[in-house]
Scaffold this motif. Structure first.
Motif, PDB file in Angstrom:
ATOM      1  N   ILE A 348       9.164   7.639  -9.103  1.00 27.62           N
ATOM      2  CA  ILE A 348       8.800   8.847  -8.265  1.00 27.62           C
ATOM      3  C   ILE A 348       7.151   8.795  -8.721  1.00 27.62           C
ATOM      4  O   ILE A 348       6.797   8.851 -10.073  1.00 27.62           O
ATOM      5  CB  ILE A 348       9.279  10.037  -8.777  1.00 27.62           C
ATOM      6  CG1 ILE A 348      10.769  10.221  -8.474  1.00 27.62           C
ATOM      7  CG2 ILE A 348       8.562  11.327  -8.238  1.00 27.62           C
ATOM      8  CD1 ILE A 348      11.453  11.562  -9.260  1.00 27.62           C
ATOM      9  N   ILE A 349       6.349   8.785  -7.769  1.00 24.72           N
ATOM     10  CA  ILE A 349       4.966   8.626  -7.963  1.00 24.72           C
ATOM     11  C   ILE A 349       4.405   9.524  -6.896  1.00 24.72           C
ATOM     12  O   ILE A 349       4.548   9.259  -5.606  1.00 24.72           O
ATOM     13  CB  ILE A 349       4.265   7.151  -8.001  1.00 24.72           C
ATOM     14  CG1 ILE A 349       5.023   6.144  -8.523  1.00 24.72           C
ATOM     15  CG2 ILE A 349       2.653   7.154  -8.258  1.00 24.72           C
ATOM     16  CD1 ILE A 349       4.388   4.865  -8.006  1.00 24.72           C
ATOM     17  N   SER A 374       1.779   0.400 -11.531  1.00 26.27           N
ATOM     18  CA  SER A 374       1.915   1.890 -11.299  1.00 26.27           C
ATOM     19  C   SER A 374       0.853   2.711 -11.982  1.00 26.27           C
ATOM     20  O   SER A 374       0.430   3.640 -10.966  1.00 26.27           O
ATOM     21  CB  SER A 374       3.069   2.279 -12.606  1.00 26.27           C
ATOM     22  OG  SER A 374       3.141   3.452 -12.961  1.00 26.27           O
ATOM     23  N   GLY A 375      -0.119   1.982 -12.820  1.00 28.60           N
ATOM     24  CA  GLY A 375      -1.390   2.613 -13.137  1.00 28.60           C
ATOM     25  C   GLY A 375      -2.209   2.780 -12.056  1.00 28.60           C
ATOM     26  O   GLY A 375      -2.876   3.712 -11.746  1.00 28.60           O
ATOM     27  N   TRP A 376      -2.382   1.425 -11.308  1.00 30.14           N
ATOM     28  CA  TRP A 376      -3.223   1.383 -10.130  1.00 30.14           C
ATOM     29  C   TRP A 376      -3.075   2.396  -9.018  1.00 30.14           C
ATOM     30  O   TRP A 376      -3.988   2.875  -8.600  1.00 30.14           O
ATOM     31  CB  TRP A 376      -2.905  -0.124  -9.864  1.00 30.14           C
ATOM     32  CG  TRP A 376      -4.106  -0.618  -8.608  1.00 30.14           C
ATOM     33  CD1 TRP A 376      -3.756  -0.248  -7.274  1.00 30.14           C
ATOM     34  CD2 TRP A 376      -4.900  -1.472  -8.609  1.00 30.14           C
ATOM     35  NE1 TRP A 376      -4.952  -0.732  -6.618  1.00 30.14           N
ATOM     36  CE2 TRP A 376      -5.595  -1.689  -7.407  1.00 30.14           C
ATOM     37  CE3 TRP A 376      -5.764  -1.943  -9.760  1.00 30.14           C
ATOM     38  CZ2 TRP A 376      -6.759  -2.357  -7.213  1.00 30.14           C
ATOM     39  CZ3 TRP A 376      -6.833  -2.806  -9.526  1.00 30.14           C
ATOM     40  CH2 TRP A 376      -7.307  -3.021  -8.172  1.00 30.14           C
ATOM     41  N   ALA A 377      -1.633   2.643  -8.694  1.00 30.79           N
ATOM     42  CA  ALA A 377      -1.173   3.472  -7.654  1.00 30.79           C
ATOM     43  C   ALA A 377      -1.358   4.973  -8.177  1.00 30.79           C
ATOM     44  O   ALA A 377      -1.909   5.665  -7.293  1.00 30.79           O
ATOM     45  CB  ALA A 377       0.191   3.053  -7.230  1.00 30.79           C
ATOM     46  N   LYS A 384      -7.931  10.547  -5.529  1.00 34.82           N
ATOM     47  CA  LYS A 384      -8.108  10.825  -3.976  1.00 34.82           C
ATOM     48  C   LYS A 384      -7.378  12.127  -3.848  1.00 34.82           C
ATOM     49  O   LYS A 384      -7.413  12.992  -2.934  1.00 34.82           O
ATOM     50  CB  LYS A 384      -7.679   9.858  -3.078  1.00 34.82           C
ATOM     51  CG  LYS A 384      -8.347   8.608  -3.456  1.00 34.82           C
ATOM     52  CD  LYS A 384      -8.073   7.623  -2.154  1.00 34.82           C
ATOM     53  CE  LYS A 384      -9.259   6.557  -2.294  1.00 34.82           C
ATOM     54  NZ  LYS A 384      -8.769   5.193  -1.568  1.00 34.82           N
ATOM     55  N   GLY A 385      -6.312  12.582  -4.527  1.00 33.60           N
ATOM     56  CA  GLY A 385      -5.467  13.867  -4.511  1.00 33.60           C
ATOM     57  C   GLY A 385      -4.354  13.513  -3.182  1.00 33.60           C
ATOM     58  O   GLY A 385      -3.788  14.491  -2.942  1.00 33.60           O
ATOM     59  N   THR A 386      -4.457  12.461  -2.783  1.00 43.44           N
ATOM     60  CA  THR A 386      -3.374  11.915  -1.795  1.00 43.44           C
ATOM     61  C   THR A 386      -2.529  10.714  -1.896  1.00 43.44           C
ATOM     62  O   THR A 386      -3.314   9.996  -2.717  1.00 43.44           O
ATOM     63  CB  THR A 386      -3.773  11.971  -0.566  1.00 43.44           C
ATOM     64  OG1 THR A 386      -4.928  11.156  -0.371  1.00 43.44           O
ATOM     65  CG2 THR A 386      -4.252  13.346   0.244  1.00 43.44           C
ATOM     66  N   PRO A 387      -1.382  10.561  -1.958  1.00 41.21           N
ATOM     67  CA  PRO A 387      -0.796   9.320  -2.447  1.00 41.21           C
ATOM     68  C   PRO A 387      -1.199   8.162  -2.018  1.00 41.21           C
ATOM     69  O   PRO A 387      -1.603   7.985  -0.672  1.00 41.21           O
ATOM     70  CB  PRO A 387       0.704   9.403  -1.990  1.00 41.21           C
ATOM     71  CG  PRO A 387       0.758  10.920  -1.805  1.00 41.21           C
ATOM     72  CD  PRO A 387      -0.406  11.339  -1.292  1.00 41.21           C
ATOM     73  N   SER A 388      -1.525   7.096  -2.578  1.00 46.00           N
ATOM     74  CA  SER A 388      -2.098   5.833  -2.310  1.00 46.00           C
ATOM     75  C   SER A 388      -0.896   4.800  -1.474  1.00 46.00           C
ATOM     76  O   SER A 388       0.212   5.622  -1.343  1.00 46.00           O
ATOM     77  CB  SER A 388      -2.350   4.858  -3.525  1.00 46.00           C
ATOM     78  OG  SER A 388      -1.113   4.429  -3.828  1.00 46.00           O
ATOM     79  N   ALA A 389      -1.346   4.123  -0.753  1.00 44.31           N
ATOM     80  CA  ALA A 389      -0.425   3.277   0.003  1.00 44.31           C
ATOM     81  C   ALA A 389       0.612   2.655  -0.552  1.00 44.31           C
ATOM     82  O   ALA A 389       1.796   2.792  -0.203  1.00 44.31           O
ATOM     83  CB  ALA A 389      -1.294   1.994   0.904  1.00 44.31           C
ATOM     84  N   LEU A 390       0.464   2.321  -2.033  1.00 35.59           N
ATOM     85  CA  LEU A 390       1.430   1.734  -2.729  1.00 35.59           C
ATOM     86  C   LEU A 390       2.443   2.754  -3.012  1.00 35.59           C
ATOM     87  O   LEU A 390       3.776   2.638  -3.302  1.00 35.59           O
ATOM     88  CB  LEU A 390       0.874   1.004  -4.090  1.00 35.59           C
ATOM     89  CG  LEU A 390       0.241  -0.472  -3.757  1.00 35.59           C
ATOM     90  CD1 LEU A 390      -0.057  -0.702  -5.511  1.00 35.59           C
ATOM     91  CD2 LEU A 390       1.282  -1.327  -3.532  1.00 35.59           C
ATOM     92  N   GLY A 395       7.290   9.233  -3.139  1.00 37.82           N
ATOM     93  CA  GLY A 395       6.721  10.513  -3.220  1.00 37.82           C
ATOM     94  C   GLY A 395       8.171  11.326  -3.783  1.00 37.82           C
ATOM     95  O   GLY A 395       9.589  10.959  -3.314  1.00 37.82           O
ATOM     96  N   LEU A 396       8.125  12.501  -4.417  1.00 39.32           N
ATOM     97  CA  LEU A 396       9.189  13.270  -4.854  1.00 39.32           C
ATOM     98  C   LEU A 396      10.065  13.956  -3.569  1.00 39.32           C
ATOM     99  O   LEU A 396      11.421  14.078  -3.639  1.00 39.32           O
ATOM    100  CB  LEU A 396       8.833  14.396  -5.478  1.00 39.32           C
ATOM    101  CG  LEU A 396       9.536  15.528  -6.338  1.00 39.32           C
ATOM    102  CD1 LEU A 396      10.697  14.719  -7.284  1.00 39.32           C
ATOM    103  CD2 LEU A 396       8.709  16.562  -7.306  1.00 39.32           C
ATOM    104  N   ASP A 397       9.338  14.044  -2.361  1.00 38.58           N
ATOM    105  CA  ASP A 397       9.804  14.576  -1.204  1.00 38.58           C
ATOM    106  C   ASP A 397      10.938  13.448  -0.776  1.00 38.58           C
ATOM    107  O   ASP A 397      11.732  14.063   0.273  1.00 38.58           O
ATOM    108  CB  ASP A 397       8.913  14.919  -0.169  1.00 38.58           C
ATOM    109  CG  ASP A 397       8.028  13.812   0.226  1.00 38.58           C
ATOM    110  OD1 ASP A 397       8.152  12.689  -0.356  1.00 38.58           O
ATOM    111  OD2 ASP A 397       6.916  14.262   0.950  1.00 38.58           O
TER     112      ASP A 397
END
Lengths: 415, 107
Positions: A348-349, A374-377, A384-390, A395-397
């Motif tokens: 989950i990221i 994992s660290g990169w993503a 950025k406050g929004t999930p990266s492409a990776l 996502g938790l959702d």
């Protein structure tokens, strides 16, 4: 930070090694940071490093209740591979594997990446079909893997018995650029490089509460006082449920003990990583000559860092059929790590129900190999406050929406 | 190594005779429930470090299900009890409080 180099070794040799400096600073915590990362394991430190390096965010603290890299980062069997079935997994694990290739140079710290090849044995017809499917998927994903015949397996690993009565070797999935790395060095290298860019690494400091106002995180309470922050990243593996509880939400995570062990050191006899998922055993030989053996996870939740005794017997019993020569070896040490298992065996990221609070967890039994990716993503997600492409597919959702990234079939239990 | 007593058949055995069935006393949502309720039933775990209530099955014995109260940090077993209940019985709560005076039942 003074660079490590052959020249530095020569310089220090001439002056009795008095010039080596501490690898990272240990400052007192400031009262406020832009980003607070909870957990100084590989994932947390890599997040801090890429926040500073890729996004210029350096007003960052990494808070650790124990010592740096003392959890699962220092307890795993150091296997690195990216031969996953699902495209989303292959993308992030292959990103991680690719970063591992040049991580020593990038960090100026020898992480001893050894791409010796990872061999995943197929010991049932189902497993053989499953691995063929994975090999085809990998070909499309651009992850270089191939299937080996039993004869090719025997040629690479002469000590293996491929005609065992219970678990014959029917083939193997081979990733030539998979391998191992020095796990402690990965944590130390990230810590040193991140600290050099201004990240504060604060050990022996436990987070005891998470402060929030109107649904947005404002800081953390720690055993050394309150620390305010604009953004919070929870990267604590097996303890994720405890931090989520402080933040006021629940996770689809269950914590169990996963164990590993090493034998007494012997002469070199195994120069690849062998994983036998059917029998829950995986093995490689360390540079010291010990055979590093990974075992099964407990069948019930616990935080003991120990593991059930009978799993040792199950793992070893199965492995000595495939590797008869290890039957007389003594075990030197056995230990466990608390792994965070999700239902689909994928991490989950991303964002959490609490504003400004991000989480990176659920790597379960396979966290070490993914640390750089994992660290990169995670760093991009936090910056950025929004999930990266990776990170976006993880996502938790996805649980609520039924978008599972099912690796429990593809990877079995062994990561 | 856990040692559990099956309250159905009375046999005490070590953990290889049993199979863990996960968190007990969860509210089961079904047809007609909202996405949030169904998600919480299926996925959201308490996963505490400390006192846990779990379902167990006596697979290599009488085959029946029961509940156990256990500490996930120390592996101490406080007691086992019938699965035919919605909440832990008073004697189990008392046994836990004897060992963990600061513990409170989560509502």
């Amino acid at each position: 930070m003074k660079r490590y180099s052959a020249f530095a070794i020569a310089r220090e040799a001439r002056r009795h090694h008095v010039g080596w400096e501490r690898a990272w600073r240990s400052p007192a915590p400031k009262s406020e940071y832009d980003v607070v990362i909870v957990g100084a394991g590989g994932h947390g430190l890599a997040t801090a490093y890429y926040l500073a390096k890729n996004h210029g965010v350096t007003n960052v603290a990494v808070i650790e209740k124990g010592w740096l890299g003392g959890g699962n980062t220092g307890r795993n069997t150091t296997i690195i591979r990216s031969n996953y079935l699902q495209d989303e997994s292959a993308a992030i694990y292959e990103k991680a594997r690719g970063l591992y290739e040049t991580l020593s140079q990038d960090l100026n710290y020898n992480i001893m990446f050894s791409p010796r090849g990872v061999m995943m044995l197929a010991q049932t017809e189902h497993e053989l079909r499953g691995f063929k499917r994975t090999a085809h998927a990998n070909a499309i994903q651009g992850v270089k893997t191939e299937m080996l015949t039993p004869q090719q397996v025997k040629k690479k690993v002469p000590i293996m018995e491929i005609n065992g009565p219970r678990f014959p070797v029917l083939g193997a999935l081979w990733q030539a650029r998979g391998g191992t790395a020095r796990h402690d060095a990965v944590a130390w290298g990230y810590a040193r490089a991140a600290s050099d860019m201004g990240v504060d690494i604060i050990q022996q400091t436990e987070v005891t509460g998470i402060d929030q106002q109107a649904g947005v995180v404002t800081g953390v309470q720690t055993s050394r006082g309150a620390i305010r922050c604009k953004k919070l990243a929870i990267v604590v593996a097996g303890n994720s449920g405890l931090l989520a509880d402080m933040a006021g939400f629940r996770l689809p995570i269950e914590s169990v003990s996963l164990q590993a062990m090493v034998t007494e050191p012997i002469k070199p006899c195994l120069d690849v990583v062998v994983m036998a998922n059917t029998v829950h055993g995986y093995m490689s030989q360390s540079d010291k000559g010990e055979l590093v053996i990974g075992g099964g996870a407990d069948g019930y939740n616990n935080y003991t860092q120990r593991g059930s005794f009978h799993h040792i017997e199950e793992t070893v019993r199965a492995l000595i059929e495939t590797f008869p020569i290890i039957s007389r070896l003594k075990m030197l040490r056995q230990w466990g790590g608390v792994v965070d298992m999700t239902g689909d065996r994928s991490p989950i990221i991303g964002k959490t129900p609490l504003g400004g609070c991000f989480i990176n967890c659920g790597w379960g039994t396979g966290g070490f190999k993914s640390i750089p990716g994992s660290g990169w993503a995670m760093a991009e997600t936090v910056a950025k406050g929004t999930p990266s492409a990776l990170a976006a597919p993880f996502g938790l959702d996805r649980f609520r929406e039924g978008r599972f990234i099912d690796e429990s079939v593809a990877a079995g239990v062994a990561h | 190594m856990l040692i559990l007593t099956c309250p159905n058949c009375g046999i005490t055995a070590e953990e290889t005779e049993f199979h863990g069935g996960g968190e007990a006393h969860i509210t089961r949502f079904s047809t007609g429930s909202g996405d949030g309720d169904f998600t919480s039933y299926l996925f959201d775990k308490k996963n505490p470090r400390g006192v846990v209530f779990e379902r167990w099955q006596h697979v290599f014995g009488c085959g029946k299900w029961f509940h156990a109260a256990r500490c996930s940090a120390t592996l101490e077993v406080f007691g086992t009890y019938s699965a035919q209940t919605f909440e832990p019985p008073a004697d189990i709560i008392k046994a836990i409080k004897n060992k963990r005076p600061e513990w409170e039942m989560e509502t």
